[in-house]
Design an enzyme around this catalytic site. Structure first.
Site: not given
Ligand code: DGL
Length: 267
Positions: A10-11, A73, A151, A185, A187
């Site tokens: 993931d990011s 992600c 985050e 997302c 998150h």
């Molecule tokens: N967890 C990522 C997603 O599902 C976060 C995205 C991001 O880095 O902006 O989109």
């Protein structure tokens, strides 16, 4: 049967919401996680940049013994569409599994989607839903602040800032009368209690992380790649930024202390 790990990326830390479910449904599997915490967010960047980051993340995971890869992600999954960044092992993003789950869940044919700006602009979930059922009415809303709030730990159900942002973002989705809302997302499951409260009891929340984890299990079963180990699986985490920041916040995603070693690694 295969004892290699499941690779997840993931990011940042959002993909941990998928790791949590993977640990629950496949407790004997090892997991190697990469969180690109030095370059988060992806969701406000261009398609080209997100695709380049994705290739690098996948290449990083492939340096380790992995038997499948999950792009945990929504943003990465949205930029990939139906393309897979690997062709010699199973792969899944989160969009198609979540779209399937939402189509199974909705009774009134109205589905909401929330995600990052890149995800919503791509129309990925909408396209996936319409490829399954063209009659489903979709209302999508980008929620750019959510990733940052989560985050950095603004995750308490009573947090005023998160609640205010959620009320603002969710208003058009509520007005559309959806009975199903995709948390598009990875998150977002962390703030599901706030989202659920605002949407009301009649709206089913679909976690893209959970849908992808369940689908990953099916893929492993179908490809005869589940481990035969009977010991508890090991989680190993790599992040591109600070290990201590990861350790401090990861508990919000895992709903527990970090259950494995954490390394900082440049990609
Ligand atoms: N967890 C990522 C997603 O599902 C976060 C995205 C991001 O880095 O902006 O989109």
């Amino acid at each position: 049967m295969n004892r290699d790990a499941i690779g997840v990326f993931d990011s940042g830390m959002g993909g941990l919401t998928a790791v949590k479910v993977l640990n629950q449904i496949m407790p004997h599997e090892n997991i190697i996680y990469f969180g690109d915490t030095a370059r988060i967010p992806y969701g406000t960047r261009s398609r080209q940049t997100i695709q380049r980051y994705t290739q690098e993340d996948v290449a990083f995971l492939r340096k380790h013994p992995v038997k499948m890869i999950i792009a945990a992600c929504g943003t990465v999954s949205s930029m990939l569409g139906t393309d897979s960044p690997v062709n010699d092992m199973p792969f899944t993003g989160v969009v198609y599994p979540a779209a399937h789950t939402a189509c199974e869940s909705t009774k009134n044919g109205r589905v909401g989607i929330i995600g990052t700006p890149a995800t919503v602009a791509s129309g990925s979930y909408e396209n996936a839903i319409h490829s399954i059922d063209p009659n489903v009415d979709v209302t999508a809303m980008a929620c750019p602040l959510f990733v940052h709030l989560v985050e950095y730990g603004y995750t308490d159900p009573d947090d005023k800032i998160t609640r205010l942002a959620a009320e603002e973002y969710l208003e058009p989705i509520r007005d559309a009368g959806v009975d199903t809302l995709i948390l598009g997302c990875t998150h977002y499951p962390v703030i599901a209690p706030v989202i659920g409260e605002i949407m009301g009891e009649g709206v089913k929340l679909i976690s893209a992380s959970e849908a992808a984890a369940n689908y990953a299990k099916r893929l492993l079963e179908e490809n005869d790649l589940l481990t035969d180990s009977t010991e508890k699986g090991r989680n190993t985490y790599y992040v591109s930024d600070s290990v201590s920041m990861f350790r401090a916040n990861a508990k919000h995603f895992l709903a527990d202390a970090v259950n494995g070693q954490v390394f900082s690694s440049r990609i």
